[in-house]
Design a protein around this motif. Structure first.
Motif, PDB file in Angstrom:
ATOM      1  N   MET A 127       0.764  -1.169  -0.016  1.00  0.00           N
ATOM      2  CA  MET A 127      -0.012   0.065   0.237  1.00  0.00           C
ATOM      3  C   MET A 127       0.875   1.267   0.003  1.00  0.00           C
ATOM      4  SD  MET A 127      -2.942   1.326  -0.273  1.00  0.00           S
ATOM      5  CE  MET A 127      -4.121   0.023   0.228  1.00  0.00           C
ATOM      6  N   ARG A 128       1.939   1.231   0.925  1.00  0.00           N
ATOM      7  CA  ARG A 128       2.775   2.294   0.759  1.00  0.00           C
ATOM      8  C   ARG A 128       3.354   2.577  -0.760  1.00  0.00           C
ATOM      9  NH1 ARG A 128       4.413   0.344   5.584  1.00  0.00           N
ATOM     10  NH2 ARG A 128       6.197  -0.847   5.041  1.00  0.00           N
ATOM     11  N   LEU A 129       3.687   1.437  -1.305  1.00  0.00           N
ATOM     12  CA  LEU A 129       4.383   1.778  -2.508  1.00  0.00           C
ATOM     13  C   LEU A 129       3.416   1.973  -3.783  1.00  0.00           C
ATOM     14  CD1 LEU A 129       6.586  -1.443  -2.658  1.00  0.00           C
ATOM     15  CD2 LEU A 129       7.332   0.680  -2.523  1.00  0.00           C
ATOM     16  N   ALA A 130       2.163   1.556  -3.569  1.00  0.00           N
ATOM     17  CA  ALA A 130       1.008   2.099  -4.515  1.00  0.00           C
ATOM     18  C   ALA A 130       0.647   3.504  -4.298  1.00  0.00           C
ATOM     19  CB  ALA A 130      -0.275   1.428  -4.036  1.00  0.00           C
ATOM     20  N   VAL A 131       0.631   3.789  -3.175  1.00  0.00           N
ATOM     21  CA  VAL A 131       0.381   5.488  -2.910  1.00  0.00           C
ATOM     22  C   VAL A 131       1.515   6.336  -3.163  1.00  0.00           C
ATOM     23  CG1 VAL A 131      -0.144   6.903  -0.978  1.00  0.00           C
ATOM     24  CG2 VAL A 131      -1.155   4.870  -0.884  1.00  0.00           C
ATOM     25  N   ALA A 132       2.707   5.834  -2.948  1.00  0.00           N
ATOM     26  CA  ALA A 132       3.850   6.836  -3.429  1.00  0.00           C
ATOM     27  C   ALA A 132       3.862   6.715  -4.891  1.00  0.00           C
ATOM     28  CB  ALA A 132       5.233   6.088  -3.013  1.00  0.00           C
ATOM     29  N   MET A 133       3.343   5.992  -5.718  1.00  0.00           N
ATOM     30  CA  MET A 133       3.140   6.352  -7.293  1.00  0.00           C
ATOM     31  C   MET A 133       2.094   7.386  -7.665  1.00  0.00           C
ATOM     32  SD  MET A 133       2.554   2.176  -8.508  1.00  0.00           S
ATOM     33  CE  MET A 133       2.695   2.839 -10.254  1.00  0.00           C
ATOM     34  N   GLY A 134       1.447   7.963  -6.681  1.00  0.00           N
ATOM     35  CA  GLY A 134       0.638   9.098  -6.962  1.00  0.00           C
ATOM     36  C   GLY A 134       1.301  10.564  -6.880  1.00  0.00           C
ATOM     37  N   ASP A 135       2.536  10.489  -6.364  1.00  0.00           N
ATOM     38  CA  ASP A 135       3.350  11.749  -6.165  1.00  0.00           C
ATOM     39  C   ASP A 135       3.151  12.682  -7.487  1.00  0.00           C
ATOM     40  OD1 ASP A 135       5.029  13.752  -5.902  1.00  0.00           O
ATOM     41  OD2 ASP A 135       6.491  12.534  -4.890  1.00  0.00           O
ATOM     42  N   PRO A 136       2.820  13.784  -7.500  1.00  0.00           N
ATOM     43  CA  PRO A 136       2.616  14.638  -8.699  1.00  0.00           C
ATOM     44  C   PRO A 136       3.912  15.076  -9.417  1.00  0.00           C
ATOM     45  CG  PRO A 136       1.863  15.773  -6.879  1.00  0.00           C
ATOM     46  CD  PRO A 136       2.033  14.467  -6.375  1.00  0.00           C
ATOM     47  N   ASP A 192      -4.382   8.327 -11.772  1.00  0.00           N
ATOM     48  CA  ASP A 192      -5.293   7.081 -12.285  1.00  0.00           C
ATOM     49  C   ASP A 192      -4.253   5.924 -11.859  1.00  0.00           C
ATOM     50  OD1 ASP A 192      -7.505   8.542 -12.874  1.00  0.00           O
ATOM     51  OD2 ASP A 192      -6.888   8.713 -14.991  1.00  0.00           O
ATOM     52  N   VAL A 193      -3.021   6.131 -12.249  1.00  0.00           N
ATOM     53  CA  VAL A 193      -2.185   4.823 -12.140  1.00  0.00           C
ATOM     54  C   VAL A 193      -1.913   4.287 -10.840  1.00  0.00           C
ATOM     55  CG1 VAL A 193       0.490   4.083 -12.115  1.00  0.00           C
ATOM     56  CG2 VAL A 193      -0.706   5.358 -14.010  1.00  0.00           C
ATOM     57  N   ALA A 194      -1.980   5.404  -9.821  1.00  0.00           N
ATOM     58  CA  ALA A 194      -1.823   5.021  -8.398  1.00  0.00           C
ATOM     59  C   ALA A 194      -3.057   4.371  -7.900  1.00  0.00           C
ATOM     60  CB  ALA A 194      -1.579   6.355  -7.645  1.00  0.00           C
ATOM     61  N   ALA A 195      -4.258   4.965  -8.270  1.00  0.00           N
ATOM     62  CA  ALA A 195      -5.599   4.279  -7.822  1.00  0.00           C
ATOM     63  C   ALA A 195      -5.626   2.869  -8.350  1.00  0.00           C
ATOM     64  CB  ALA A 195      -6.775   5.230  -8.391  1.00  0.00           C
ATOM     65  N   SER A 196      -5.227   2.729  -9.481  1.00  0.00           N
ATOM     66  CA  SER A 196      -5.219   1.176 -10.060  1.00  0.00           C
ATOM     67  C   SER A 196      -4.450   0.171  -9.188  1.00  0.00           C
ATOM     68  CB  SER A 196      -4.870   1.320 -11.410  1.00  0.00           C
ATOM     69  OG  SER A 196      -3.691   1.713 -11.760  1.00  0.00           O
ATOM     70  N   HIS A 197      -3.348   0.819  -8.865  1.00  0.00           N
ATOM     71  CA  HIS A 197      -2.524  -0.158  -8.024  1.00  0.00           C
ATOM     72  C   HIS A 197      -2.908  -0.219  -6.568  1.00  0.00           C
ATOM     73  CE1 HIS A 197       0.323   0.639 -11.662  1.00  0.00           C
ATOM     74  NE2 HIS A 197       0.925  -0.511 -11.015  1.00  0.00           N
ATOM     75  N   ILE A 198      -3.404   0.578  -6.046  1.00  0.00           N
ATOM     76  CA  ILE A 198      -4.285   0.863  -4.719  1.00  0.00           C
ATOM     77  C   ILE A 198      -5.221  -0.167  -4.798  1.00  0.00           C
ATOM     78  CG2 ILE A 198      -5.608   2.019  -3.033  1.00  0.00           C
ATOM     79  CD1 ILE A 198      -3.849   4.475  -3.772  1.00  0.00           C
ATOM     80  N   ARG A 199      -6.163  -0.422  -5.964  1.00  0.00           N
ATOM     81  CA  ARG A 199      -7.076  -1.320  -5.875  1.00  0.00           C
ATOM     82  C   ARG A 199      -6.773  -2.675  -5.780  1.00  0.00           C
ATOM     83  NH1 ARG A 199     -12.002  -1.752  -8.728  1.00  0.00           N
ATOM     84  NH2 ARG A 199     -12.906  -3.906  -8.136  1.00  0.00           N
ATOM     85  N   ILE A 200      -5.271  -3.255  -6.449  1.00  0.00           N
ATOM     86  CA  ILE A 200      -4.812  -4.492  -6.320  1.00  0.00           C
ATOM     87  C   ILE A 200      -4.535  -4.810  -4.919  1.00  0.00           C
ATOM     88  CG2 ILE A 200      -2.854  -5.895  -6.968  1.00  0.00           C
ATOM     89  CD1 ILE A 200      -2.161  -4.013  -9.388  1.00  0.00           C
ATOM     90  N   VAL A 201      -4.052  -3.698  -4.112  1.00  0.00           N
ATOM     91  CA  VAL A 201      -3.669  -3.781  -2.641  1.00  0.00           C
ATOM     92  C   VAL A 201      -4.952  -4.185  -1.937  1.00  0.00           C
ATOM     93  CG1 VAL A 201      -2.463  -3.142  -0.494  1.00  0.00           C
ATOM     94  CG2 VAL A 201      -1.699  -2.313  -2.922  1.00  0.00           C
ATOM     95  N   GLU A 202      -5.893  -3.447  -2.146  1.00  0.00           N
ATOM     96  CA  GLU A 202      -7.184  -3.452  -1.397  1.00  0.00           C
ATOM     97  C   GLU A 202      -7.856  -4.789  -1.723  1.00  0.00           C
ATOM     98  OE1 GLU A 202      -8.969   1.080  -1.590  1.00  0.00           O
ATOM     99  OE2 GLU A 202      -9.439  -0.064  -3.103  1.00  0.00           O
ATOM    100  N   GLU A 203      -7.715  -5.491  -3.021  1.00  0.00           N
ATOM    101  CA  GLU A 203      -8.176  -6.806  -3.183  1.00  0.00           C
ATOM    102  C   GLU A 203      -7.372  -7.856  -2.477  1.00  0.00           C
ATOM    103  OE1 GLU A 203     -11.106  -7.136  -4.633  1.00  0.00           O
ATOM    104  OE2 GLU A 203     -11.421  -5.144  -5.584  1.00  0.00           O
ATOM    105  N   ILE A 204      -6.095  -7.518  -2.390  1.00  0.00           N
ATOM    106  CA  ILE A 204      -5.299  -8.294  -1.724  1.00  0.00           C
ATOM    107  C   ILE A 204      -5.624  -8.415  -0.113  1.00  0.00           C
ATOM    108  CG2 ILE A 204      -2.921  -8.871  -0.884  1.00  0.00           C
ATOM    109  CD1 ILE A 204      -1.842  -8.000  -3.642  1.00  0.00           C
ATOM    110  N   ASP A 205      -5.829  -7.137   0.494  1.00  0.00           N
ATOM    111  CA  ASP A 205      -6.138  -6.801   1.794  1.00  0.00           C
ATOM    112  C   ASP A 205      -7.501  -7.666   1.911  1.00  0.00           C
ATOM    113  OD1 ASP A 205      -5.883  -5.963   4.256  1.00  0.00           O
ATOM    114  OD2 ASP A 205      -7.065  -4.469   3.897  1.00  0.00           O
TER     115      ASP A 205
END
Length: 235
Positions: A127-136, A192-205
């Motif tokens: 989740m930390r890595l997915a959120v970090a992808m959203g850095d503008p 959008d990229v960050a959100a799609s990766h966060i979705r992966i983690v949410e499903e894993i969680d």
């Protein structure tokens, strides 16, 4: 230049030239004396470089004939150097489609396994890595690194040692794709990229194996479409 650097230079330049077609399939490479003089290396370094290229499936030595370029069906396309050389000399849409098909063959399954096996620490890290992808403020390079770290963390969380060894293929695929087309140029796309990766983690969680699989498939397909579109626009 030290021996290791010299070896890497010879491997890189000859490997890239073979992929580019400068030495077509079936042709014989220049002799040791010529190549050693060209690269300013010893024949020992040159022979070691040829062994490396042979291990990658690019060439085969023949007694009294020389070192011959092998058919591309024998090239190890899972080798990260070979993938890097392909992207360096230019890839086409067909190549990208083949590469994404391979990723679709194992990364969604890795995500499903992560939903089954990941620890709470694994999930927090992903989740930390997915959120970090959203850095503008991401550049194309830093976003590619962030994306790679995320995908490698999913492989790690799968607890499958065979899947973990495929990390070099993902690295070459992501770095090469981001060089062709990166969402970093558009802050909306970064989000959008960050959100799609966060979705992966949410499903894993949620321990939803099918959901994690579908979320990973979506990420790979969207990335493929972005790069293919860039190639088409560049024609």
């Amino acid at each position: 230049m030290n021996t290791r650097t010299s070896h890497a230079q010879v491997v890189n330049e000859l490997g890239r030239a073979i992929i580019a077609g400068d030495y077509p399939v079936g042709t014989t490479l220049p002799g040791d004396v010529e190549l050693a003089a060209r690269f300013k290396v010893s024949r020992t370094v040159l022979r070691e470089a040829m062994k490396t290229l042979a291990a990658k499936g690019l060439v085969v030595p023949r007694a009294r004939i020389g070192t011959r370029v092998t058919p591309n069906t024998q090239w190890n396309l899972f080798d990260s150097d070979i993938l890097t050389w392909y992207f360096a000399v230019g890839v086409n849409e067909e190549f990208l489609l083949h590469l994404s098909e391979v990723r679709l063959g194992f990364e969604p399954h890795a995500a499903a396994l992560a939903a089954r096996h990941a620890s709470e620490a694994d999930i927090s890290q992903m989740m930390r890595l997915a959120v970090a992808m959203g850095d503008p403020d991401h550049s194309a390079e830093s976003l590619a690194v962030a994306d790679l770290k995320f995908h490698l963390s999913v492989l790690e969380a799968s607890r499958n040692p065979f899947l973990r060894t495929l990390g070099s293929l993902i690295e070459a695929a992501l770095v090469g794709a981001f060089k062709l087309s990166s969402p970093a140029a558009d802050r909306g796309k970064i989000s959008d990229v960050a959100a799609s990766h966060i979705r992966i983690v949410e499903e894993i969680d949620r321990r939803d194996e099918d959901g994690a699989r579908r979320a990973m498939e979506n990420v790979i397909r969207v990335g493929r479409e972005r790069v293919v579109q860039s190639l088409r626009e560049g024609k």
